[in-house]
Design an enzyme around this catalytic site. Structure first.
Site, PDB file in Angstrom:
ATOM      1  CB  THR A 147      80.513  48.890  56.058  1.00  0.00           C
ATOM      2  OG1 THR A 147      79.925  47.729  55.834  1.00  0.00           O
ATOM      3  CG2 THR A 147      81.758  49.237  55.345  1.00  0.00           C
TER       4      THR A 147
ATOM      5  CB  CYS B 158      79.175  40.933  54.318  1.00  0.00           C
ATOM      6  SG  CYS B 158      78.828  41.759  53.104  1.00  0.00           S
TER       7      CYS B 158
ATOM      8  N   GLY C  85      85.176  54.828  55.443  1.00  0.00           N
ATOM      9  CA  GLY C  85      85.764  55.960  55.148  1.00  0.00           C
ATOM     10  C   GLY C  85      86.054  56.744  56.351  1.00  0.00           C
TER      11      GLY C  85
ATOM     12  CE  LYS D 266      86.307  43.667  57.743  1.00  0.00           C
ATOM     13  NZ  LYS D 266      86.861  43.998  56.158  1.00  0.00           N
TER      14      LYS D 266
ATOM     15  CE  LYS E 127      83.537  41.775  47.356  1.00  0.00           C
ATOM     16  NZ  LYS E 127      83.337  43.001  47.888  1.00  0.00           N
ATOM     17  N   GLY E 128      85.982  39.265  49.527  1.00  0.00           N
ATOM     18  CA  GLY E 128      84.989  38.201  50.171  1.00  0.00           C
ATOM     19  C   GLY E 128      84.622  37.089  49.081  1.00  0.00           C
TER      20      GLY E 128
ATOM     21  N   GLY F 159      77.582  43.512  47.604  1.00  0.00           N
ATOM     22  CA  GLY F 159      76.769  42.420  47.609  1.00  0.00           C
ATOM     23  C   GLY F 159      77.856  41.112  47.259  1.00  0.00           C
TER      24      GLY F 159
ATOM     25  N   GLY G   1      88.805  51.369  59.433  1.00  0.00           N
ATOM     26  CA  GLY G   1      87.926  52.153  59.402  1.00  0.00           C
ATOM     27  C   GLY G   1      88.260  53.452  59.416  1.00  0.00           C
ATOM     28  N   GLY G   2      88.336  54.067  57.992  1.00  0.00           N
ATOM     29  CA  GLY G   2      88.484  55.349  58.007  1.00  0.00           C
ATOM     30  C   GLY G   2      90.087  55.884  57.931  1.00  0.00           C
TER      31      GLY G   2
HETATM   32  C1  LIG Z   1      83.658  48.739  48.355  1.00  0.00           C
HETATM   33  C2  LIG Z   1      83.825  47.692  49.639  1.00  0.00           C
HETATM   34  C3  LIG Z   1      84.031  46.632  49.457  1.00  0.00           C
HETATM   35  C4  LIG Z   1      83.985  45.718  50.471  1.00  0.00           C
HETATM   36  N1  LIG Z   1      84.040  44.247  50.517  1.00  0.00           N
HETATM   37  C5  LIG Z   1      84.304  43.673  51.631  1.00  0.00           C
HETATM   38  C6  LIG Z   1      84.273  42.281  51.761  1.00  0.00           C
HETATM   39  O1  LIG Z   1      84.114  41.676  50.785  1.00  0.00           O
HETATM   40  N2  LIG Z   1      84.466  41.703  52.892  1.00  0.00           N
HETATM   41  C7  LIG Z   1      84.715  42.245  54.097  1.00  0.00           C
HETATM   42  O2  LIG Z   1      85.113  41.681  54.875  1.00  0.00           O
HETATM   43  N3  LIG Z   1      84.900  43.552  54.120  1.00  0.00           N
HETATM   44  C8  LIG Z   1      84.554  44.257  52.915  1.00  0.00           C
HETATM   45  N4  LIG Z   1      84.572  45.698  52.955  1.00  0.00           N
HETATM   46  C9  LIG Z   1      84.715  46.436  54.250  1.00  0.00           C
HETATM   47  C10 LIG Z   1      86.269  46.954  54.304  1.00  0.00           C
HETATM   48  O3  LIG Z   1      87.096  45.761  54.316  1.00  0.00           O
HETATM   49  C11 LIG Z   1      86.302  47.656  55.636  1.00  0.00           C
HETATM   50  O4  LIG Z   1      86.220  46.743  57.002  1.00  0.00           O
HETATM   51  C12 LIG Z   1      85.652  48.760  55.753  1.00  0.00           C
HETATM   52  O5  LIG Z   1      85.563  49.515  54.556  1.00  0.00           O
HETATM   53  C13 LIG Z   1      86.085  49.826  56.868  1.00  0.00           C
HETATM   54  O6  LIG Z   1      87.343  50.369  56.434  1.00  0.00           O
HETATM   55  P1  LIG Z   1      87.474  51.819  55.692  1.00  0.00           P
HETATM   56  O7  LIG Z   1      86.578  52.832  56.493  1.00  0.00           O
HETATM   57  O8  LIG Z   1      89.259  52.075  55.600  1.00  0.00           O
HETATM   58  O9  LIG Z   1      87.124  51.643  54.290  1.00  0.00           O
HETATM   59  C14 LIG Z   1      84.276  46.199  51.746  1.00  0.00           C
HETATM   60  C15 LIG Z   1      84.359  47.863  51.736  1.00  0.00           C
HETATM   61  C16 LIG Z   1      84.128  48.940  50.575  1.00  0.00           C
HETATM   62  C17 LIG Z   1      84.163  50.093  50.539  1.00  0.00           C
END
Ligand SMILES: Cc1cc2nc3c(=O)[nH]c(=O)nc-3n(C[C@H](O)[C@H](O)[C@H](O)COP(=O)(O)O)c2cc1C
Ligand SMILES: Cc1cc2nc3c(=O)[nH]c(=O)nc-3n(C[C@H](O)[C@H](O)[C@H](O)COP(=O)(O)OP(=O)(O)OC[C@H]3O[C@@H](n4cnc5c(N)ncnc54)[C@H](O)[C@@H]3O)c2cc1C
Ligand SMILES: Cc1cc2nc3c(=O)[nH]c(=O)nc-3n(C[C@H](O)[C@H](O)[C@H](O)COP(=O)(O)OP(=O)(O)OC[C@H]3O[C@@H](n4cnc5c(N)ncnc54)[C@H](O)[C@@H]3O)c2cc1C
Ligand SMILES: Cc1cc2nc3c(=O)[nH]c(=O)nc-3n(C[C@H](O)[C@H](O)[C@H](O)COP(=O)(O)O)c2cc1C
Ligand code: FES
Ligand code: FES
Lengths: 255, 303, 303, 255
Positions: free
Chosen positions: B192, B129, B216, B164, B45-46, B72, B242-243
């Site tokens: 995201t 973020c 997603g 990232k 986690k970040g 957040g 991403g997804g």
């Molecule tokens: C609930 C949640 C929390 C996330 N927290 C972080 C984070 O703390 N730091 C970060 O770089 N990306 C964070 N992300 C982004 C994910 O690491 C990832 O880049 C993004 O969700 C796209 O991938 P996915 O479509 O497979 O989820 C978060 C995503 C989600 C859904």
């Protein structure tokens, strides 16, 4: 009590009343292990529509048949889809999740409303043969189809309805003070609308009765990983409803 | 699974399927459900310098084939990470990557210094973020500020530095090239997409923070496109995400040029997604008569 | 349906639910299935000076809750539009809006002059098409070029000018403000997000044009977010679109600040979507005790 | 023949053979109006997964029962979902769409392969009692379950299989020249794999026999509005497969 995520055969999925269904599936381990207050996290569709799992409290287990049951109300897309499943279909469940109710008490009072009655039903069964009583509130008589189910596991059932169609007219908070004054409860458990739980916790604090509340928050992982579901703790630190809860002592969290 | 063994910027991974930051906690939360030793790498986690409570109000919303989040950056802060959490990950044979976020370039540097400890395989610099007021996304959308953050982290760390990127930009290639020039050892994308949902009954934003990050399956086409654009334009390895839900999704990213992938949202739906995608990749490679995943990387045929 | 009657930049519409460019042909194609007189406005397929054959190869791909398209602005050219098609739309009591695309700012101006004919309610300036090499998206991602196109069109037209923005930008508000300053009478958004899909059997991009534009429910959160950001930042009316399928979806856009909405991809799924969304809006307004759609516009409550 | 999009009751949806299903629904207007070569555009799910409709040729109609049938092969998500529907369920269909086959001929030859045989089946029925013959190609005997269906509506059935398990070993193009030399056909209709149609059209041109081909392209609207489905015309202008086709004269389009 290790968590698992597996496809389990549905043994029953039927309408109880007005958009409320009971879903049971076969999972002997859970039927044995799961504790009142815990929940299962159900994957609704193989496709990504809807994408996320949905959390439901365990409403009962049957160690003899190996069944685990939840009682759900249809409120949106996920729960609508759920109604389409039939006995024999498989369902992907993750569980059992979350911190259960603490059972160390002698004379418990349960206070519930709406679907909050589902975990309390399981709790009441497990509290037996302790003399549990339940105070339940609903809008109308129709919402309180629960009475039959609680009848066999609670010593006393107290009822309020907004329209007076069953029990006393009003809300649980109207009845609670008298009830607490009349009897010597040593524990209150509450699950239901937020406003109800706030009032219950307040009354409990005033009378120094230990009180547990069961909270709901939108959840993604259910495992304590994503931090979707956190709530505020009395100590200023946040709590995860999925793993630190859903059951909390009323003094742990800000209601 | 030697077909899947890879090295990305010096990080040795048993499979090229990582768990994305913020979606896998500190890994430990998934320990009962997945063999963590079989995950390519865990991006935790970040993390910020001080503990952060995150955003108030509702934090997630479901959208068609996706979700919005506005956590957040709730996290216990770098000190607790180092003192309490990393030691618990030590028994596992899996690279741990720490995702860091700061309010200023200097804070990123301080985080990097503070994380010069054993048990960390790499840093992932989150300049993307969308859910925090200062820093975060702001850095990731400007080439110069992105580069400044990266230089600062590189100056304070001996670890490989993954940067990232945010997809919320006009020209992802320009940002990628800027962070590469500033010393990034690898680039991961996408974070995201900035989105919003409104509850039409209450007329309020669904999320407490008003806007949130979309992730997603819904975002996969945007992610594949950006990975493809960036992988052609930089020399450092690209980690695609991403997804991704299935091994087939992951193959798209490898063909587009990713050298590893990460699973985010899909972990919530299928806690074993990281390991199952790796298994699926193994089968796909076998079915295609390939002996190593690298044989897929960037192999999209453009005529 | 007087609850729904609106005027956007001088365009009188019976309902605020338009058909989006490229998804409703010239309207006539839907004539047997929808009463065109009940559609708020028809924005016809993107038109260029000369006829265009569009892109070769596969032009659409399905994605989770969305689709990619790379039509490449196939169209018969402005002369055929004026001579052959507009007269066939004349019998209908529905505003016809012509969506225009050029390779240079001058071409946009020429198109505008050429379209100074009866039977057109407004021009929609497409500075955001991701599927053509020159112009298109390039204009829409830079404030100065976007503004130059708009000034040129305004100089050559007496019609209301709607400017359609690309979501593929870092700062949508800056672009919106630039086109407003250049004289846009209304702003519509979003066009499609740039995406890509790869066929993992053939290892080729699914689309002939490699990349394409993502539309449909998947993009709705991004669209709502951008409409909200832009509507707060400009004075001209905003027309919202992106992923609208139901009246509930449309309500989100009105609450976010849109004064009208357009239906794109959903027309393919439900040919009567434009009219059914309008009916649904009528019911929603009634259920909320509102007498006019304008009472929803921008009414999202932010505390 | 106005187009409509409506929810229609399914009367049948059953497996014919190896992942090929026949789906029928009740729509008397279409059963009466629809012409061979036309197709229906089916919405698979109420949700947006999968989002787009799927086009299927009409494989037959029954004016007596009011049924319309399609025959589909399971190839991906949409067709997999389709198999889950049962008689009594409703299905949202848009149709009948597209330009039908031209029927002005005396002695037609039909050449088909794979699911291209579906529209040819409907065509053969309508061409009756003209002495139609069909040449069909498949990989193996299993793919040619169609023979029974064509037996009642064609005078002669010619078969090729890649493995020689039924009819002559080889592909239709191997047999075609001899067939065309032996008989005096005045029309060829072809639907199937692209390479097959190319060869058929070429043979037809050489012998100056009029020929119609039925094309497939991915489609979004099915109504001529979105330009997803265009193909190249011989005159350099593009044609929409959904409305200018799917049936074209072989000289109209670049194959
Ligand atoms: C609930 C949640 C929390 C996330 N927290 C972080 C984070 O703390 N730091 C970060 O770089 N990306 C964070 N992300 C982004 C994910 O690491 C990832 O880049 C993004 O969700 C796209 O991938 P996915 O479509 O497979 O989820 C978060 C995503 C989600 C859904
Ligand atoms: C620990 C826990 C136990 C629960 N136990 C029960 C139970 O026993 N019986 C029962 O009927 N309901 C229970 N709920 C609520 C139930 O999870 C929601 O009603 C359900 O998720 C709604 O899904 P939907 O797709 O039908 O609704 P939608 O409104 O379409 O859901 C959209 C999103 O919001 C989330 N969501 C919606 N309502 C709630 C809610 N009240 N709490 C948390 N997330 C929500 C959904 O999970 C989904 O991600 C419980 C919730 C939690 C957190
Ligand atoms: C005019 C016409 C008539 C057809 N008639 C028949 C028929 O009678 N029987 C039959 O089995 N099939 C027929 N097809 C093909 C059928 O439409 C596809 O097999 C089906 O759309 C596949 O959907 P899916 O979701 O299972 O596959 P997926 O591969 O998951 O589909 C992904 C996307 O590609 C499109 N697609 C995939 N294959 C094709 C294809 N061959 N042609 C056009 N689009 C495609 C789908 O529509 C969808 O949008 C016809 C196609 C057209 C254009
Ligand atoms: C097949 C297709 C063709 C399109 N063609 C155009 C076009 O010519 N001009 C334009 O401005 N937008 C075009 N668009 C974009 C739409 O008008 C709309 O902005 C976008 O699809 C988002 O809305 P939706 O999600 O409701 O489809 C096209 C979209 C699709 C799907
Ligand atoms: S639901 Fe993920 S932390 Fe609680
Ligand atoms: S499918 Fe839309 S034009 Fe043919």
């Amino acid at each position: 009590m290790p968590k698992t995520a597996e496809r389990m055969p549905i043994t029953k999925n039927r309408l109880i009343k007005n958009g409320v269904y009971e879903l049971s599936f076969h999972m002997p381990h859970w039927a044995y292990d799961a504790r009142p207050g815990q929940f299962v996290h159900i994957r609704i569709a193989d496709s990504c529509q809807p994408l996320l799992r949905r959390p439901f409290s365990i409403a009962g287990t049957d160690a003899a048949t190996g069944e685990v049951s939840v009682i759900y109300r249809v409120v949106g897309q996920g729960t609508s889809y759920l109604t389409q499943l039939k006995a024999g279909d498989f369902i992907d469940c993750l569980g059992p999740l979350g911190r259960p109710f603490d059972l160390e008490c002698e004379r418990p009072l349960l206070v519930g409303g709406g679907m909050g009655l589902a975990p309390l039903l399981f709790l009441a069964r497990v509290l037996c043969p302790r003399p549990a009583e339940i105070l339940m509130g609903g809008r109308t008589k129709e919402e309180l189809f629960w009475t039959d189910r609680f009848a066999t596991v609670c010593e006393n059932i107290h009822i309020t309805t907004d329209d007076g169609s069953l029990g006393q007219r009003g809300v649980t908070a109207d009845v609670l003070p008298a009830l607490l004054a009349a009897k010597q409860f040593d524990r209150i458990y509450t699950c239901g609308p937020h406003a109800m739980m706030q009032k219950v916790a307040q009354s409990a604090r005033q009378l120094a009765i230990s009180c547990q509340v069961s909270l709901e928050e939108p959840m993604a992982c259910g495992l304590g990983a994503c931090l979707s579901c956190t709530c505020e703790g009395q100590d200023g630190k946040r709590r995860k409803v999925c793993t630190d809860g859903p059951v909390f002592w009323s003094w742990e969290v800000v209601l | 699974m030697s077909r899947l063994q890879v090295e990305i910027a010096g990080i040795q991974m048993k499979t090229p399927v990582m768990a994305a930051s913020g979606t896998f906690g500190f890994g430990l939360e998934y320990g009962e459900l997945v063999d963590l030793n079989q995950v390519g790498a865990i991006v935790v986690k970040g993390t910020t310098l001080k503990p952060k409570p995150g955003n108030a109000g509702r934090r997630i919303a479901e959208t068609p084939a996706g979700m919005l989040n506005a956590i957040g950056l709730e996290n216990p802060g770098v000190d607790e990470l180092v003192a309490q959490i990393l030691p618990r990950l030590a028994p596992y044979d899996v690279p741990v990557i720490v995702n860091i976020s700061g309010n200023t370039a200097e804070e990123y540097g301080q985080l990097a210094s503070r994380l010069d400890v054993p048990g960390i395989a790499a840093l992932e610099v989150n300049i993307s973020c969308p859910n925090v007021k200062q820093g975060g996304l702001a850095f990731g959308t400007q080439c110069d500020s992105a580069a400044a953050v990266v230089s600062e982290v590189k100056r304070h760390s001996r670890l490989p530095v993954i940067v990232k990127l945010s997809p919320n930009v006009t020209d992802i290639v320009a940002v990628a090239q800027a962070v590469e020039a500033a010393g990034a050892d690898a680039i991961s994308l996408i974070n995201t997409l900035l989105g919003m949902a409104i509850n039409i009954q209450s007329r309020r934003p669904v999320l407490g923070n008003i806007m949130g990050g979309l992730s997603g399956p819904a975002v996969k086409p945007v992610a594949v496109r950006m990975v493809w654009q960036v992988a052609r334009a930089v020399r450092v390895p690209v980690i695609g995400m991403g997804g991704i839900v299935t091994a087939e999704d992951a193959v798209e990213f490898f063909l587009a040029g990713a050298r590893a992938v990460a699973i985010g949202t899909a972990n919530f739906v299928n806690p074993r997604a990281t390991v199952q995608v790796a298994e699926g990749l193994e089968n796909y490679l076998a079915s295609q008569g390939l002996t190593h995943i690298s044989q897929l990387v960037g192999q999209v045929i453009l005529e």
